[in-house]
Enzyme design. Structure first.
Site, short mmCIF file in Angstrom:
data_model
loop_
_atom_site.label_atom_id
_atom_site.label_comp_id
_atom_site.label_asym_id
_atom_site.label_seq_id
_atom_site.Cartn_x
_atom_site.Cartn_y
_atom_site.Cartn_z
N HIS A 62 29.16 54.51 51.78
CA HIS A 62 30.58 54.36 51.47
C HIS A 62 30.86 54.98 50.11
O HIS A 62 29.96 55.17 49.29
CB HIS A 62 30.96 52.88 51.46
CG HIS A 62 30.92 52.25 52.81
ND1 HIS A 62 31.48 51.02 53.07
CD2 HIS A 62 30.40 52.67 53.99
CE1 HIS A 62 31.31 50.71 54.34
NE2 HIS A 62 30.65 51.70 54.92
N GLU A 64 32.15 53.89 47.35
CA GLU A 64 31.72 53.10 46.19
C GLU A 64 30.22 53.23 45.96
O GLU A 64 29.78 53.40 44.82
CB GLU A 64 32.08 51.62 46.37
CG GLU A 64 33.56 51.35 46.51
CD GLU A 64 34.07 51.31 47.95
OE1 GLU A 64 35.06 50.62 48.19
OE2 GLU A 64 33.48 51.98 48.82
N CYS A 94 35.04 47.13 51.35
CA CYS A 94 34.56 46.30 52.46
C CYS A 94 33.69 45.18 51.89
O CYS A 94 33.40 45.14 50.69
CB CYS A 94 33.77 47.15 53.45
SG CYS A 94 32.16 47.68 52.81
#
Length: 186
Positions: A62, A64, A94
Site C-alpha cells: 500500500h 503508506e 486501511c
C-alpha cells in the site's frame, strides 16, 4: 478543501495533498487502486508512496507502507522520525496501514476520502484512537482534504476492469458518477 488546522501554512498543506493526489494518479495510470501519500517532517517531504500491489503481486504494498519503507531505507532516518511526521494520504488508511502508523507513533494523518470497506481511522475501525490498543500511542486523524478529487479518482478506477483482481468482474454500461454527496462533517 476543508480548513487545515496544523501550524503549517495552508499553501504548504495544499501542496502536500496535491503531491499525494499526483501519486494517486500515477498509481491509476499503472493499473493500481489510486492511492498516494506523502510523509512530512517539519515542512519537508521526507517520503512518498503510491499503491503497488498489482505491480509487485504483494497485497501489502500500500502507499503508506511503500513510503515507510523508502524512509527507513534512507540512512538519514530512524523509525523515531515518524513521531514528528504528518501523513497526507488520498484515502483513509486501511486497518493494516492504520496500525502500522500507530506502531510508528505517527503524529497526525490527513486524508481525502473515507475507506468505507477497510478504513482504520474511523470509517470501519478506530485503530488510530482505540483505547484497547495500549502498546502504541493513538494519533490524530482528519478527513476531507481534497475529498471529491480522491473519490472521483477511485470511481474512475472501479469503472474499468481490474485484470489483476482474483476474479475480475465484467463491467458493462457503467458511467462515472460525478456528483458527490457531502459527509456529515461538511
Amino acid at each position: 478543501m476543508s480548513k487545515l488546522t496544523s501550524s503549517m501554512s495552508a499553501e504548504s498543506e495544499k501542496r502536500y495533498m496535491q503531491h499525494a493526489l499526483a501519486l494517486a494518479e500515477e498509481a491509476y495510470e499503472n493499473q493500481e487502486v489510486p492511492v498516494g501519500c506523502v510523509f512530512v517532517c517539519g515542512e519537508e517531504i521526507i517520503g512518498s508512496g503510491r499503491n503497488r500491489t498489482n505491480e509487485t503481486f504483494n497485497g501489502t504494498r500500500h502507499a503508506e507502507l511503500e513510503a515507510i519503507d523508502a524512509i527507513l531505507s534512507n540512512d538519514k532516518y530512524t523509525k523515531d522520525v515518524f513521531r514528528e511526521c504528518v501523513l497526507y494520504v488520498t484515502v483513509e488508511p486501511c486497518v493494516m496501514c492504520a496500525y502500522a502508523l500507530r506502531q510508528l507513533g505517527i503524529k497526525h494523518v490527513y486524508y481525502g476520502c473515507a475507506n468505507e470497506r477497510f478504513g482504520g481511522n474511523g470509517s470501519v475501525f478506530n485503530i488510530h484512537q482505540d483505547p484497547q490498543l495500549t502498546l502504541h500511542p493513538p494519533y490524530l486523524s482528519q478527513q476531507g482534504y481534497y475529498r471529491e478529487e480522491a473519490i472521483l479518482m477511485l470511481r474512475k478506477f472501479y469503472l474499468r476492469e481490474n485484470t489483476c483482481a482474483p476474479r475480475p468482474k465484467k463491467k458493462q454500461q457503467r458511467v462515472l458518477k460525478t456528483i458527490i454527496k457531502p459527509t456529515n462533517e461538511d
